[in-house]
Enzyme design. Structure first.
Site, PDB file in Angstrom:
ATOM      1  N   LYS A 189      -9.885   2.017  -2.188  1.00  0.00           N
ATOM      2  CA  LYS A 189     -10.111   1.621  -0.795  1.00  0.00           C
ATOM      3  C   LYS A 189     -11.508   2.028  -0.338  1.00  0.00           C
ATOM      4  O   LYS A 189     -11.872   3.206  -0.396  1.00  0.00           O
ATOM      5  CB  LYS A 189      -9.044   2.273   0.087  1.00  0.00           C
ATOM      6  CG  LYS A 189      -8.993   1.771   1.523  1.00  0.00           C
ATOM      7  CD  LYS A 189      -7.775   2.390   2.212  1.00  0.00           C
ATOM      8  CE  LYS A 189      -7.566   1.839   3.603  1.00  0.00           C
ATOM      9  NZ  LYS A 189      -6.350   2.406   4.223  1.00  0.00           N
ATOM     10  N   CYS A 217      -5.766  -2.698   2.918  1.00  0.00           N
ATOM     11  CA  CYS A 217      -5.497  -2.447   4.333  1.00  0.00           C
ATOM     12  C   CYS A 217      -6.744  -2.573   5.225  1.00  0.00           C
ATOM     13  O   CYS A 217      -7.193  -3.668   5.518  1.00  0.00           O
ATOM     14  CB  CYS A 217      -4.830  -1.084   4.488  1.00  0.00           C
ATOM     15  SG  CYS A 217      -3.954  -0.866   6.066  1.00  0.00           S
ATOM     16  N   GLU A 219       0.848  -1.187   0.000  1.00  0.00           N
ATOM     17  CA  GLU A 219       0.000   0.000   0.000  1.00  0.00           C
ATOM     18  C   GLU A 219       0.890   1.246   0.000  1.00  0.00           C
ATOM     19  O   GLU A 219       1.888   1.300   0.711  1.00  0.00           O
ATOM     20  CB  GLU A 219      -0.894   0.004   1.244  1.00  0.00           C
ATOM     21  CG  GLU A 219      -1.832   1.208   1.310  1.00  0.00           C
ATOM     22  CD  GLU A 219      -2.674   1.249   2.588  1.00  0.00           C
ATOM     23  OE1 GLU A 219      -3.724   1.893   2.576  1.00  0.00           O
ATOM     24  OE2 GLU A 219      -2.270   0.618   3.589  1.00  0.00           O
TER      25      GLU A 219
END
Length: 275
Positions: free
Chosen positions: A113, A154, A43
């Site tokens: 995300k 994440c 990331e």
């Protein structure tokens, strides 16, 4: 193809896009030398993990020198590359976005995300991604020559509904480039990857930046692969490292036959629906 050789590039990310790209290039070339099929970057692999740096390092997709470089490397080396994530600028908005390139260097999947990292652990860490980033709205599952794969980023891994939807759509491997910190990492990183793999009887792959003590944000590192039985196949330390590991996708069918969790769901009582 049932066996897939993965390369996890746990880079030491610093405050220099040029040097970060050079490091990514080097680790990709080293991975290619190991005859891998699929390479994964962390990331925010081109910039330090901070809201200010997201703004400074942001790139528009069509004009991105970073994406062009990764595309060229994928094509030149005939390998899949998941470009962890970059700060993507789209008009007035910024997204934390991951791109998957096929062996021809074409973008075959793009994940923004979905769950922004807005936390406040008293006395330990406070971070508000939503101060500068916009959340994505799309589930990301795509075909590869190995079968379908799903992508989260994440904090996305903390939401089991997302993993279940990707598994229901046929994903055999769930990739989560991530950058857990030194508070949440030791507590939850390995546990979450084991849980999502076990819940959905898939492989889960997490690739993080290495710990850089000179950075304002300290990444936990510990890039990881977990299998459909919930075991850890491989896990790095906090240091910069290139992890090479082969997974066997036939294990998914075997384990699902032995322990038919997905078949035994009570969909007459509950179900997860993708709207």
């Amino acid at each position: 193809m049932e066996k897939v050789k993965l390369a996890l590039c746990q880079m030491n990310v610093i405050d220099s896009k040029e040097k970060n790209l050079k490091k990514a290039n080097s680790m990709i070339n080293n991975a290619v030398g190991e005859n891998v099929d699929f390479i994964v970057l962390p990331e925010m692999f081109i910039c330090p993990y901070s809201n200010e740096k997201f703004i400074e390092y942001a790139e528009e997709e069509k004009e991105s020198s970073t994406l062009l470089k990764i595309s060229q490397l994928a094509c030149k080396n005939n390998v899949y590359i998941l470009a962890g994530s970059i700060p993507e600028k789209d008009g007035s908005k910024l997204f934390n976005t991951s791109y998957l390139f096929d062996k021809n260097g074409e973008i075959i999947a793009k994940h923004r995300k979905m769950h922004l990292f807005d936390i406040d652990v008293k006395g330990k860490i406070t971070f508000m991604e939503s101060d500068v980033l916009t959340a994505g709205d799309d589930f990301t599952v795509t075909d590869t020559e190995f079968g379908k794969v799903g992508i989260g980023i994440c904090y996305d891994i903390r939401f089991p509904e997302l993993a279940r939807i990707m598994a229901q759509q046929g994903a055999l491997i769930l990739f989560y480039p991530g950058a857990f910190n030194m508070t949440t990492g030791p507590a939850h990183w390995e546990l979450l990857f084991k849980s999502r793999a076990l819940d959905n009887q898939v492989y889960c792959v997490g690739v993080a930046p290495a710990l850089n003590k000179d950075s304002s944000y300290h990444s936990f590192g510990h890039s990881i692969i977990t299998n459909p039985w919930g075991d850890v196949i491989t896990e790095a330390s906090e240091k910069e490292s290139l992890i090479i590991s082969e997974i066997d996708l036939s294990e998914i069918k075997k384990i699902r036959e032995e322990l038919p969790l997905l078949k035994n769901k009570r969909e007459d009582l509950y179900e997860i629906i993708k709207k």
